[in-house]
Write an enzyme that holds these catalytic residues in place. Structure first.
Site, PDB file in Angstrom:
ATOM      1  N   PHE A 165      31.759   5.747  36.447  1.00 35.45           N
ATOM      2  CA  PHE A 165      32.805   5.646  37.472  1.00 35.45           C
ATOM      3  C   PHE A 165      34.160   5.295  36.882  1.00 35.45           C
ATOM      4  CE2 PHE A 165      31.937   1.102  37.102  1.00 35.45           C
ATOM      5  CZ  PHE A 165      33.198   0.558  37.264  1.00 35.45           C
ATOM      6  N   LYS A 221      28.083  16.081  36.058  1.00 34.56           N
ATOM      7  CA  LYS A 221      27.498  15.217  37.103  1.00 34.56           C
ATOM      8  C   LYS A 221      28.315  13.927  37.089  1.00 34.56           C
ATOM      9  CE  LYS A 221      25.237  12.096  38.195  1.00 34.56           C
ATOM     10  NZ  LYS A 221      25.894  10.978  38.944  1.00 34.56           N
ATOM     11  N   GLU A 255      28.808   8.937  41.483  1.00 36.54           N
ATOM     12  CA  GLU A 255      28.855   9.105  42.940  1.00 36.54           C
ATOM     13  C   GLU A 255      29.858   8.144  43.586  1.00 36.54           C
ATOM     14  OE1 GLU A 255      26.517   8.104  40.896  1.00 36.54           O
ATOM     15  OE2 GLU A 255      24.741   7.342  41.947  1.00 36.54           O
ATOM     16  N   SER A 269      26.251   2.863  31.337  1.00 33.09           N
ATOM     17  CA  SER A 269      25.741   1.559  30.898  1.00 33.09           C
ATOM     18  C   SER A 269      24.612   1.746  29.876  1.00 33.09           C
ATOM     19  CB  SER A 269      25.238   0.778  32.110  1.00 33.09           C
ATOM     20  OG  SER A 269      24.205   1.510  32.736  1.00 33.09           O
ATOM     21  N   CYS A 303      35.305   0.439  28.932  1.00 35.69           N
ATOM     22  CA  CYS A 303      34.297   0.166  27.898  1.00 35.69           C
ATOM     23  C   CYS A 303      34.939  -0.364  26.630  1.00 35.69           C
ATOM     24  CB  CYS A 303      33.508   1.421  27.583  1.00 35.69           C
ATOM     25  SG  CYS A 303      34.534   2.670  26.838  1.00 35.69           S
ATOM     26  N   GLU A 323      27.489  -7.763  29.594  1.00 34.29           N
ATOM     27  CA  GLU A 323      28.746  -7.029  29.757  1.00 34.29           C
ATOM     28  C   GLU A 323      29.198  -7.289  31.193  1.00 34.29           C
ATOM     29  OE1 GLU A 323      28.527  -2.722  30.136  1.00 34.29           O
ATOM     30  OE2 GLU A 323      30.506  -2.515  29.262  1.00 34.29           O
TER      31      GLU A 323
END
Ligand code: NAD
Length: 510
Positions: free
Chosen positions: A164, A188, A191, A241, A296, A395
């Site tokens: 995301f 993909k 969402e 992740s 990240c 994290e």
């Protein structure tokens, strides 16, 4: 007013409320009948639904891409490059519109969104020059009349599964190179913010990309699992992740696919006693709280050597106090909300447990409150963090910066190297010798020297070490070209017409 990409959806047969797939050059709702809500993180209101692809939807997208590959792999390099150049022009002209869209679904402020679009477009620019990187090698006359040469050929249908936090940039890390190498690509997206993918699909189509070469498949685990097992999907690029990266890598590899899976991170910034305190404080604040820490490569731990922590603290707190938290629609806002209510609650829970665990909260993001139901949390700074604390081990992926104190460079290095993640790291010092030693000794894939977020430019490749990457090739740049092509070596023999006894059917000059 409707968000822009939703207006784009309404140009087809879609209702404005549902964000669909992009299949065979057209928008489609798919066949699953399933959808998930998409929220505006700045208001907490649901603003759309996103279709969730079924196994049949995945199969339809793959079938379209397989058909498109038959002709796309034969397209000339100059045709591909001219389409990619055109796409870059269209992106450039519409970057503000895309930034607004990213801000609406992700929550990051438009200036952050413009930053990710610019960094993503570097990869499009790199991909325009791929013809220079697709050259093979040639050895003449390895034996009498025999030559050997190598070719780099596309894999076929390849897929990218994206997180995301960079809905525009991370897809560009993948599809620009994949398509330019002659593959057909299925994206993909997350969402949580699915519209940027459709926006870019529309621009690729306007740039002249044939239907089926770039596709968007919305969905969740069902769609990912079908991509992982589909025999005609030859390679998967994943960013997300660590637990899901490991799962995607192991499952895809077991199916014989090529997989690169980039995972989570815990990035440390080592500040030595000789560092420029103002430069280090500026760097730590922008790297920890930019995009609300949902990067990240965000710095989540400052490791302060010796007495430097006591100098850094006032410099950090003074800067944190000036950060303007607010919605992306507010031009003054510098830090937006977190992506979902659940994620905001999870990040807040680390603050709730910090003092009981023995840490000291110097700046508490819970003190920031905005009217409405948005998922806002202010910037936090936590001192006296130690390795056994949960807030160090996990994290957090939010605007929380931990400060850890060590006595020596060696102690700081050992701390960084014992962390299971190895994405990015940075050192702040005026000593070139120590910086050089750090780049030699530190166990991380990307290192900054007086640079807090060392994301490589597109001519290099991006990737971490240890639990931050599964697979051998890093993403984009030269590794991206290797990942999306396979090598073929040809050994050829042609008779010398001057000496051949074969009747060539035409006179030979001797
Ligand atoms: P995520 O792992 O939850 O989701 C990533 C993708 O995987 C999404 O498309 C999602 O739909 C899909 N997915 C989620 N659960 C799945 C499951 N059980 N099975 C199959 N697919 C699944 O990650 P996120 O929350 O979207 O993104 C944040 C994470 O991504 C952070 O950990 C961050 O560090 C990481 N990240 C890493 C990099 C990098 O380059 N290393 C870059 C950006 C983000």
């Amino acid at each position: 007013m409707l968000p822009l990409s939703y207006r784009a959806c309404a140009e087809s047969d879609l209702t404005v409320q549902t964000i669909g797939h992009y299949l065979d050059g057209a928008l489609s709702l798919g066949t699953s009948g399933l959808s998930a809500p998409v929220f505006n993180p700045a208001t907490g209101a649901q603003q759309a639904e996103v279709a969730l692809g079924s196994i049949a939807d995945v199969d339809a997208v793959v079938a379209s891409a397989v058909t498109a590959f038959e002709s796309w792999r034969g397209s000339s390099l100059s045709t591909r490059a001219s389409i990619m150049f055109k796409f870059r022009e269209l992106m450039d002209a519409s970057r503000n519109e895309l930034a607004e869209l990213v801000s609406l679904e992700h929550g990051k402020v438009p200036s952050d969104a413009l930053g990710e679009i610019a960094r993503g477009m570097e990869n499009v620019e790199f991909a325009c020059g791929i013809p220079a990187l697709l050259k093979g090698e040639y050895s003449e006359q390895v034996a009498g009349g025999v030559d050997v040469y190598s070719l780099r050929q596309p894999l076929g249908v390849v897929a990218g599964i994206t997180p995301f936090n960079f809905p525009a940039m991370v897809p560009m890390w993948m599809f620009a190179n994949a398509i330019m190498c002659g593959n057909c690509f299925i994206l993909k997206p997350s969402e949580k913010d699915p519209s940027a993918a459709l926006f870019m699909a529309k621009l690729l189509s306007e740039a002249g990309l044939p239907p089926g070469v770039f596709n968007v498949l919305q969905g969740d685990k069902v769609a990912v699992d079908r991509l992982l097992e589909h025999p005609q999907v030859k390679a998967l690029s994943f960013v997300g992740s660590t637990p899901i990266a490991r799962y995607v890598y192991e499952t895809g590899s077991a199916q014989g696919k090529r997989v690169q899976a980039l995972g989570g991170a815990k990035n440390h910034m080592l500040v030595l006693a000789d560092a420029d305190i103002n430069a280090a404080a500026d760097a730590a604040v922008s790297a920890a709280y930019g995009s609300a820490g949902e990067r990240c490569m965000a710095i989540s731990v400052v490791v302060a050597v010796g007495a430097v922590a006591d100098e850094l603290i006032p410099a950090l707190t003074e800067r944190i106090a000036k950060i303007v938290v607010g919605p992306g629609t507010d031009p003054k806002a510098e830090m937006g909300p977190l992506v979902t209510r659940q994620h905001c609650d999870k990040v807040t829970s680390y603050l709730d447990g910090a003092e009981q665990a023995g840490a000291t909260i110097l700046v508490d993001g819970r003190d920031v409150s905005l009217p409405g139901d948005g998922y806002f949390l202010g910037a936090s700074l936590i001192d006296n963090v130690t390795p056994e604390m949960q807030l160090y081990q996990d994290e957090i992926f939010g605007p929380v910066l931990a400060l850890m104190r060590v006595d020596t460079y060696e102690e700081g290095l050992a701390l960084i190297n014992s962390n299971p993640y190895g994405n990015g790291t940075a050192i702040f010092t005026r000593d070139g010798g120590v910086a050089r030693r750090f780049q030699f000794e530190v166990e991380a894939g990307m290192v900054g020297i007086n640079v807090p977020i060392p994301v490589p430019v597109a001519a290099y490749s991006f990737g971490g070490w240890k639990s931050s990457l599964f697979g051998d090739l890093h993403m984009y740049g030269p590794d991206g070209v290797k990942f999306y092509t396979r090598n073929k070596v040809v050994t050829s023999r042609w008779p010398d017409p001057a000496t051949s006894s074969v009747n060539l059917g035409f006179p030979v000059l001797k």
